[in-house]
Each structure stands twice: as structure tokens, then as C-alpha cells.
Scaffold this motif. Structure first.
Motif, PDB file in Angstrom:
ATOM      1  N   THR A  27      40.233  57.823  20.542  1.00  0.00           N
ATOM      2  CA  THR A  27      39.851  56.455  20.910  1.00  0.00           C
ATOM      3  C   THR A  27      41.089  55.586  21.098  1.00  0.00           C
ATOM      4  OG1 THR A  27      37.800  56.690  19.656  1.00  0.00           O
ATOM      5  CG2 THR A  27      38.458  54.467  20.256  1.00  0.00           C
ATOM      6  N   SER A  51      42.936  56.403  24.245  1.00  0.00           N
ATOM      7  CA  SER A  51      42.268  55.950  25.471  1.00  0.00           C
ATOM      8  C   SER A  51      42.546  54.481  25.771  1.00  0.00           C
ATOM      9  CB  SER A  51      40.758  56.186  25.362  1.00  0.00           C
ATOM     10  OG  SER A  51      40.171  55.274  24.450  1.00  0.00           O
ATOM     11  N   VAL A  52      42.924  53.696  24.730  1.00  0.00           N
ATOM     12  CA  VAL A  52      43.198  52.258  24.925  1.00  0.00           C
ATOM     13  C   VAL A  52      44.672  51.962  24.666  1.00  0.00           C
ATOM     14  CG1 VAL A  52      40.833  51.542  24.447  1.00  0.00           C
ATOM     15  CG2 VAL A  52      42.459  51.756  22.555  1.00  0.00           C
ATOM     16  N   ASN A  78      45.747  50.125  21.371  1.00  0.00           N
ATOM     17  CA  ASN A  78      45.253  48.774  21.081  1.00  0.00           C
ATOM     18  C   ASN A  78      44.160  48.849  20.026  1.00  0.00           C
ATOM     19  OD1 ASN A  78      43.688  46.310  21.225  1.00  0.00           O
ATOM     20  ND2 ASN A  78      44.821  45.849  23.111  1.00  0.00           N
ATOM     21  N   ARG A 134      40.759  46.807  20.646  1.00  0.00           N
ATOM     22  CA  ARG A 134      39.861  47.470  21.601  1.00  0.00           C
ATOM     23  C   ARG A 134      39.274  48.751  21.005  1.00  0.00           C
ATOM     24  NH1 ARG A 134      42.910  48.377  27.027  1.00  0.00           N
ATOM     25  NH2 ARG A 134      40.853  49.168  27.624  1.00  0.00           N
ATOM     26  N   ALA A 135      40.108  49.485  20.273  1.00  0.00           N
ATOM     27  CA  ALA A 135      39.623  50.714  19.647  1.00  0.00           C
ATOM     28  C   ALA A 135      38.531  50.416  18.635  1.00  0.00           C
ATOM     29  CB  ALA A 135      40.780  51.453  18.983  1.00  0.00           C
TER      30      ALA A 135
END
Length: 481
Positions: free
Chosen positions: A441, A444-445, A448, A451-452
């Protein structure tokens, strides 16, 4: 001709005793059943079986207790142990006690038949010339060891000794007619006819004539009196398939027949007494049809005395390979080339969603028996030779694959964990999967955390604590540029 013997089945579940007992009797064996260690002891002396099939958990003790002593007194006896405690410890205990075979529950009747044949010293005594067992269609014409199918078996066993009406529910292709055939062939009406009629396949204007018969001259083309399905099934079982497609006017007359036990032919006036067991089946939502005034509520209650819900094949994926091999064996008995499945092909079968259920799998195996040039069916044959949307296993059904992986992990840990009641398996599993989820996760960000945390559905402080607990550095969890 296969060798037969005397079999003693000991289990406190009456359903298992009935289904196993009847299936083995239809193989030619003499079978007696018991539900306790005490009953087992008495029958071991009076019945003198060649094979003892015993459960471990019995009402008056451990079924493995005394097995070694029994074998000392009866060295020619073979013992097959059944147990729902599917652990390594149980298997070891069964072996140490001198058991010939150990089968964990839920077991498949084919496996049990092979074990009995081996125990009698006949090797593949329960198999045909090409090695395929005839048990599913000579005994119980259903295949599967999944919990869902075991529940179906238990329900079937409970209705064999009575004549209650049965409603079989399930999607197309799940084997509803096989359930009806099993109930008839194992039940008290097995010496009488089994008659099936598909309501969806008959024109509306002919349904009553098909069901109840007709007199000569009742309508154009009626050249002689003809008995309907009710009369043809006299004393036996009438299977009403696709009952949800029956027109309302025919439903009214069917209800009258079920209430009175009498049929009157189309064009006739004298009722005929009939004695049949009714098994109906449908893939329709009958309560919804009742709300739409398309199915009679009173007929529904009359038919739905004992419901049997068949699972879709995608809901019992653990049975897919067992069924596939069964159908390949049947194809070989029918004269098609004998084929086996490669591991990759088996994985593809497990990944497919089977919209056509068991019927689709059966047709697929028959085609593969013809189309595959090799004796072992490879995954590329499965992909390239068939008009099916077979998605590669590594991209298909990720939720199913994850669930299967967790299930296998849990089974292994539970087997290892005997004698260690405080292992905290829940925490062990989280420690395996949660760090991976956090890493993927955050990556993928681009690391961040806000956002995670939003993607994970947790707050930022909780995420920070989890990262610390697992020793993960969010600065290193960035997508490479």
C-alpha cells in the motif's frame, strides 16, 4: 466379479452409517452398522466382519481405544479409521494402533471403496477394468468431499426411510437430478420406477396430459388411453424438474393430486389412486415467484417439506479436481482415451468460475479426453483447444486463491499445533500478511502515510504504530523512479 466381504461401520452420525452402509451393500458387501464402542464390541463377535470402519469420536469413548487389542484377537481383520479430527496426530495414532487405512472427514465414497477393496486383499476390487470406480453411480451418484456436499449427503441419508416431499434447489448444472436419483436408489422405493419429467421442456397445453395421462379421443392425436407420469411412477419416485416453470393452471391440478393421492386422466372421469414419492427441483426463486403471483404458495409448502440446497461448483472449489478426475475415469469407461491432468491444468480448473457448474465440467472433461493428444492434459491444451474463457491461474480469482492459501496454512498450523493450545494463530497469520499489505500500500502511494492510511481504512497514528511494530521504514517503501 469383485470380491466382497462383511463390513462393520461404526459411527454415531446416522447419516454416515446410512450412506456408507447402503453404498457398500450395493457393491455386494454384507454391512452392519453400530453407533458406539459397546455396540461395536458385540457385533465384532456376532457378525465377525472382514473389515471394521470406525469413527474416532464415539459417544462412549475414543474409537481408537481397543483397536490394537481387537487386532491381536482378530489378526485377519482390517481396520479403516475415519475422523473429523484431520490432524497429523490422529493419523499417527491410527497407524500406531495398527489401522489399515486412515481417512479424514469429509471423505469421498470412492476413496472409501478403494480402501475397502484393498483391505479385502483385492487391490482395485471396487474398480472397473480401466481403474475407474463404479461407486458413484452404483451407490451414491454424487461426488464431492467438501463440507457443503457432506451436508447434502447427511440430508439425503435422513430422508431415505420416509416419504416426505423434497425440494432440491440449485443453479442449472449442479446435479439436482442426481440428488433425486440418489434418494430413490438408496431409499425404500428403489425396486420401483424412477420417473422424471422436465416442466420447462413440455408445451403448456400438454403438461397435464403428460403428468396425469389421457383417454382415447381426449384431444386430436389421442389414439389410445395413455398413462401419465404419476401412473408410470406407481410405487416409486416422481421427479418434477424445473417446477418453477410450471403454468399456474397445472399447478392447481398438481396440488389437488398431491392432496388427494388420486389422478384423473385428461378426458377421463374415474380417478386412479397413485402412491408415489415427490421430489421437485428448480433453479428459480420460488418465494419471489409467489410474490409475483406466478407460483402457488400452498403448492410451495406442499413440495418444500425437506429442502436440499446444492452449492454451485464455484462454492466448493475443493471438489473441482476430484470431479474432473472422476469424469475422465468415466470417459475412459465409455471408450474414450484415458487421460490425466497436469498440475498446471489442475490449477487452471481451480481458477475458472464455472458458470455451467458440474455439467460444464463434465462436458469439458469429455472434450479433453478426445482433443488432448497426450496422455497427460497440459494447461496449454486447456487454454487453446476449448471455447472457454479460461483465465491463467496466476491472474484469476485472487480472492479465491488467497482464501485457499489461508485455508491450507491454517490446516498445517492446526496439525502442528496439537498440544500447544496457546499458539495465537490469529496473531501468527496477521504477522504474515499484514506487513505485506502495508508495504504494498505504501509503495503504491510513494510512501505517503496519509494516503496509505486512507486506502487501508485506518488512521495515521495506527499506521505509524504498525510500521514501528513490524520494523518497516516508510522512507524505503517508495516506487522506484
Amino acid at each position: 466379479m469383485s470380491a466382497t466381504g462383511a463390513i462393520l461401520v461404526v459411527d454415531d452420525d446416522p447419516a454416515i452409517c446410512v450412506v456408507v452402509g447402503e453404498a457398500l451393500r450395493r457393491q455386494g458387501h454384507k454391512v452392519k452398522t453400530a453407533s458406539s464402542i459397546k455396540e461395536r464390541g458385540a457385533l465384532l463377535e456376532s457378525f465377525a466382519p472382514d473389515v471394521l470402519i470406525t469413527d474416532v469420536m464415539l459417544p462412549d469413548g475414543d474409537g481408537l481405544d481397543g483397536v490394537a487389542e481387537i487386532l491381536e484377537r482378530k489378526p485377519d481383520l482390517s481396520v479403516i479409521v475415519l475422523s473429523a479430527q484431520n490432524t497429523l496426530n490422529t493419523a499417527i495414532r491410527a497407524t500406531e494402533k495398527g489401522a489399515f487405512e486412515y481417512l479424514p472427514k469429509p471423505f469421498d465414497l470412492n476413496e472409501l471403496a478403494r480402501a475397502v477393496g484393498d483391505a479385502l486383499g483385492t487391490g482395485k476390487a471396487q474398480e472397473g477394468e480401466d481403474g475407474a470406480t463404479g461407486l458413484p453411480h452404483d451407490g451414491l451418484p454424487l461426488v464431492g468431499r467438501s463440507p457443503a456436499m457432506q451436508e447434502v449427503y447427511r440430508t439425503i441419508a435422513r430422508v431415505l426411510s420416509n416419504d416426505l416431499s423434497i425440494l432440491v434447489l440449485g443453479e442449472s448444472g449442479t446435479g439436482k437430478e442426481l440428488v433425486a436419483e440418489a434418494i430413490h436408489s438408496l431409499g425404500q422405493r428403489r425396486t420401483k420406477p424412477f420417473v422424471a419429467i422436465n416442466m420447462a421442456a413440455i408445451p403448456r397445453e400438454l403438461i397435464e396430459a403428460e403428468l396425469f395421462g389421457y383417454e382415447k379421443g381426449a384431444f386430436t392425436g389421442a389414439q389410445a388411453r395413455t398413462a401419465g407420469k404419476f401412473e408410470q411412477a406407481q410405487g416409486g419416485t416422481l421427479f418434477l424438474d424445473e417446477i418453477g416453470d410450471m403454468p399456474m393452471e397445472a399447478q392447481t391440478r398438481l396440488l389437488r393430486v398431491l392432496q388427494s393421492g388420486e389422478v384423473t386422466t385428461v378426458g377421463g372421469s374415474k380417478p386412479v389412486r397413485v402412491n408415489v414419492r415427490i421430489i421437485a427441483a428448480t433453479n428459480k426463486d420460488l418465494p419471489k415467484l409467489i410474490e409475483e403471483n406466478r407460483f402457488r404458495q400452498d403448492l410451495y409448502y406442499r413440495l418444500n417439506v425437506v429442502p436440499i440446497a446444492l452449492p454451485a461448483l464455484r462454492e466448493r472449489r475443493e471438489d473441482v479436481i476430484l470431479l474432473a478426475r472422476h469424469f475422465l475415469d468415466r470417459a475412459a469407461l465409455e471408450g474414450l482415451p484415458r487421460k490425466a491432468l497436469s498440475d498446471d491444468a489442475a490449477q487452471l480448473l481451480m481458477a475458472y468460475h464455472w458458470p455451467g457448474n458440474v455439467r460444464e465440467l463434465q462436458n469439458l472433461m469429455q472434450r479433453l479426453a478426445v482433443l488432448s493428444r497426450e496422455n497427460v492434459i497440459a494447461a496449454d491444451v486447456l487454454r487453446n483447444s476449448l471455447p472457454l474463457d479460461m483465465v491463467p491461474a496466476d491472474h484469476a480469482a485472487p480472492a479465491d486463491q488467497l482464501g485457499q492459501a489461508v485455508r491450507e496454512w491454517a490446516k498445517r498450523q492446526l496439525g502442528i499445533g496439537i498440544g500447544q493450545p496457546n499458539r495465537a494463530l490469529h496473531d501468527d497469520l496477521l504477522a504474515l500478511v499484514e506487513p505485506i499489505l502495508l508495504q504494498e500500500t505504501l509503495a503504491s502511494v510513494d510512501g505517503n502515510q496519509i494516503r496509505a492510511a486512507g486506502l487501508l481504512g485506518i488512521n495515521r497514528n495506527t499506521l505509524r504504530k504498525k510500521l514501528t511494530d513490524y520494523g518497516l521504514d516508510p522512507l524505503q517503501l517508495r516506487v522506484a523512479e
